[in-house]
Structure formats: C-alpha cells, structure tokens
Enzyme design. Structure first.
Site, mmCIF file in Angstrom:
data_model
loop_
_atom_site.group_PDB
_atom_site.id
_atom_site.type_symbol
_atom_site.label_atom_id
_atom_site.label_comp_id
_atom_site.label_asym_id
_atom_site.label_seq_id
_atom_site.Cartn_x
_atom_site.Cartn_y
_atom_site.Cartn_z
ATOM 1 N N HIS A 317 -2.610 -23.106 -10.874
ATOM 2 C CA HIS A 317 -2.493 -24.550 -10.628
ATOM 3 C C HIS A 317 -2.093 -24.871 -9.197
ATOM 4 O O HIS A 317 -1.672 -23.999 -8.419
ATOM 5 C CB HIS A 317 -1.487 -25.171 -11.610
ATOM 6 C CG HIS A 317 -0.087 -24.629 -11.485
ATOM 7 N ND1 HIS A 317 0.877 -25.231 -10.705
ATOM 8 C CD2 HIS A 317 0.512 -23.551 -12.050
ATOM 9 C CE1 HIS A 317 2.010 -24.545 -10.799
ATOM 10 N NE2 HIS A 317 1.819 -23.520 -11.613
ATOM 11 N N CYS A 336 3.340 -18.485 -14.188
ATOM 12 C CA CYS A 336 2.019 -18.977 -13.802
ATOM 13 C C CYS A 336 1.826 -18.789 -12.296
ATOM 14 O O CYS A 336 2.754 -18.440 -11.577
ATOM 15 C CB CYS A 336 1.872 -20.440 -14.197
ATOM 16 S SG CYS A 336 1.788 -20.670 -15.993
#
Length: 417
Positions: A317, A336
């Site tokens: 992201h 992440c």
C-alpha cells in the site's frame, strides 16, 4: 577517459581473477596488498571518474539464472579471500572522508582492495583521495547504505564483518536463490525483505525498482507466493486485531478523541457503527470489534491498496508518512509493505486492464471515492528473504539480516548498533 577506465578495471578485477585462477595467485595478490609499501599521495594523478567501473546498479532481477551464476562466482571469489586470511579490520574510531590524511586510511585502502572496491593501482597511503572516496561509495552501494563516501557507524560495521561470515552469507543465499530461479512468469513483483526493496520484472528485466518499508522485528513481513488480483483506489483501512490490541486501545486510554481525530469508526458484527464511549477502554473488549478508517489523506494506506490472496492478511500500500522512506533502516510496518512511488507500480500493474490508464487512475484518486479495480491479468508476487546476491562479476551485494534468518549474530548489524 577510455584509458583511465581500462586502467581501473584491470586493477579492480585483479583480485577477483586471482581468486578464480587458484590459491597461489590469490595469495600473491592479497599478500601484495597487505604488505605493500606506502606509495601514492596527493601529488599523484587521480580521477574519481576512473573508479566508476563495475557498476553496482543493474536491471538484472535478483530472481534469475544469471544471478545464480554470479553468486556462484562470488562464492568462489570469497572462498579465495578466506583461504588467504580475509581482509584487515578498519579501526572504527574516526570519521574518515574525502580530504582526510590519517594512518587509518592505510587499513581502509587495504580492506577495499581485498574486496575489489579499490584498484590495487591506487596504491597505499594515508590520503583519503578521490580513488578511496569512489571505492567507499561503491562499497556502500553494494551494502544498501547511502553512498556518501563518509565512514559512519553503519559503514564501519558492514566493512568489519569478517570474510568467512560474508562467505557463509553468500552460500546461505545461494541455496535460497536456486529454489527461485525457475519460470516465475513473464511479469512479476518481488519484495525482498532484508533489502526493503521491490522489483517489478518484465521479460527478465527489472522495469521498476521501489524502496519499501517492511515489518518490524516483532511484526515480521511473511514469506509468501501469490498473485496480485486487485487494486483498491482510496481504500478503507481495516485495522488488524494485533494493531487494535497493541496500538489503538492504548492510544484510546490516553486520548478518548483519538478515533474521531483519525476518522476511524468501530463497527459491530452487524455492520452498524458503535459509539466509542460505550466501550470500556481499560479492558481489551474493543478487540472483538472491527475498526475501519475512512478513505482520505490521513488514511493509513493513503491513496491505494494492492491486494493478493494470502493467509497472513498481508498487502502492499501507499502511506501518508512519506518521510519514512528516507530512513536507512526501513523496518517500521506491522507486517504489510509500504511502497514508495506506488502510483508508478500500480500503473505498471494495470497495464493489461482495459480503460485503466494513468490518467483515469489519478482522477479516481482525486475523487476520494473507494474504488476496487480487478486486474484483467493477475500478476505473480513473491515475498522473499535474500540478504546477499550478485548482479555481476565482482559485484556482491549484502544486506542486514534483520530477522536473523541467516543464523549469525554478526550479520544483524542494526541490532548491534
């Protein structure tokens, strides 16, 4: 210019060639370096441009048969270095840089010559000249450090890892690379965790390379193989239970307005919103609810989320905290992967998805609307752990073994400093 370049290349490659040709000649070259008389000084002719051969940067993917071949060559080279006693330690007591004249530069020159970063023709002296400056920058680039030519604590630490340990690191990663040198697809994305770097590979060539932020030591990014199948523009962010427990609940105890300030809503099992004042924040009861942050500039994923199926609830992201990409040690996420210049990567991923060009993608971001986009052709993605590799003859790369998977404490430099 051509003459000086050839002159450098012949000197810089001497040690590597000696390592391949046998222990006797390797001993001769290393012995000459370590026992050299002092020669070379400021009045010598020198030219920083002459030391820019053997480029560290490469479009060769880390996952490729060529990389395996090059790392095999590096193992042979480093075996020769180890057999002849390795390289000298450089005293880590001073800030050495261009223009300094100091006895410690002698050890620095010898260290850089043994590893092939400095041509033997540069000579042995106490002068930190442009030859040494270019050699230090080359060394720093090979070790993922800012190539500023200044010897700080991280450069010293990387430089003083012993040759046997570096050889073992190459051998460990050769095994890893051999398992991933098959057919990975014509287009794929590779996330290298120790390097905190991403490669977008197209037809055996790195089309894009992105700086990344990966998981902390206590919240590690997992090893996985999957395929990117969805891009979400202006995503909602659903906080993982681990973040709710470790971060959000403690923050709410300190500041009851934290959720409101950050546009985070609490959703019950039926999807209805729950008022934060109805929850006892002195317990962990809140962990059983879903915490969702609205799209927007302060959203934890900023403009875009890159999805792929996996059992770890891991994704890639954007981030509103762009300054984190400037850090040397980029191990700051909860597992992440944050991607610098992520819009370039998304544009590359959407190449085969009709009607989703860069212009439409940017317009959708500006709209602020949550928009899922399915990739017409899923792109394989590989999260891997490669802390040493080679992109060319005489160019061995090393990175901090951040998660301790190489099994040698000496390689966890960030933990020791």
């Amino acid at each position: 210019m051509k003459t000086s370049r050839r002159f450098f290349l012949s000197g810089a490659g001497a040690l590597a060639m000696a390592a391949f040709s046998g222990p006797v000649s390797a001993q001769d070259v290393i012995g000459e370096i370590l026992q050299s008389e002092r020669r070379g000084n400021w009045d010598d002719t020198f030219d920083a441009r002459a030391t820019q051969g053997d480029n560290v940067a490469s479009n060769l993917p880390i996952f490729s048969p060529q990389t395996v071949m090059y790392i095999e060559q590096a193992v042979a080279q480093y075996s020769g270095i180890v057999a002849q006693g390795g390289w000298p330690m450089v005293p880590a007591t001073k800030k050495l840089q261009l223009g300094v004249v100091d006895p410690d530069v002698v050890a620095l020159r010898k260290r850089l010559m043994v590893s092939g970063d400095l041509p033997t023709s540069a000579g042995i002296s106490e002068s930190f000249d442009t030859y040494v400056d270019a050699a230090v920058k080359r060394f720093q680039a090979r070790h993922g450090l800012p190539a500023d030519g200044v010897l700080g604590k991280y450069t010293y630490a990387a430089m003083n890892v012993t040759a046997p340990v570096r050889l073992g690191q190459l051998e460990t990663n050769l095994v890893r690379l051999r398992t991933m040198s098959g057919d990975l697809g014509p287009r794929y994305v590779m996330v290298n965790i120790p390097a905190a770097q991403i490669e977008a590979v197209d037809n055996d060539r790195v089309a894009l390379r992105h700086t990344a932020i990966v998981g902390k030591i206590d919240r590690q990014t997992p090893i996985l193989n999957s395929a990117i199948n969805e891009i979400i523009v202006n995503p909602y962010w659903n906080a993982p239970e681990s973040i709710v427990r470790k971060d959000i609940i403690p923050l709410m105890r300190k500041d009851p307005e934290y959720l409101t300030k950050n546009s985070i809503r609490i959703l019950g099992p039926d999807g209805n919103e729950i008022d934060p004042v109805t929850i006892d924040w002195n317990t962990e009861d809140a962990a059983k609810f879903r915490f969702r942050q609205d799209p927007g500039k302060i959203n934890a994923m900023a403009s875009v989320k890159i999805n792929f199926p996996n059992p770890h609830a891991t994704y890639m992201h954007d981030t509103p905290s762009q300054g984190l990409f400037n850090k040397l040690m980029r191990f700051d996420s909860s597992g992440c992967v944050r991607v610098q210049n992520v819009r370039d990567l998304v544009t590359w991923l959407l190449r085969d998805t009709p009607e989703w060009d860069r212009q439409r993608f940017e317009q959708t971001i500006k709209s602020g609307e949550n928009t899922p986009v399915q990739l017409a052709v899923p792109v394989p993605v590989y999260f891997t752990y490669i802390s040493a590799w080679s992109t060319g003859d005489g160019v061995a790369h090393f990175r901090d073994d951040i998660y301790g998977r190489d099994g040698v404490d000496e390689l966890q430099l960030s933990q020791a400093l």
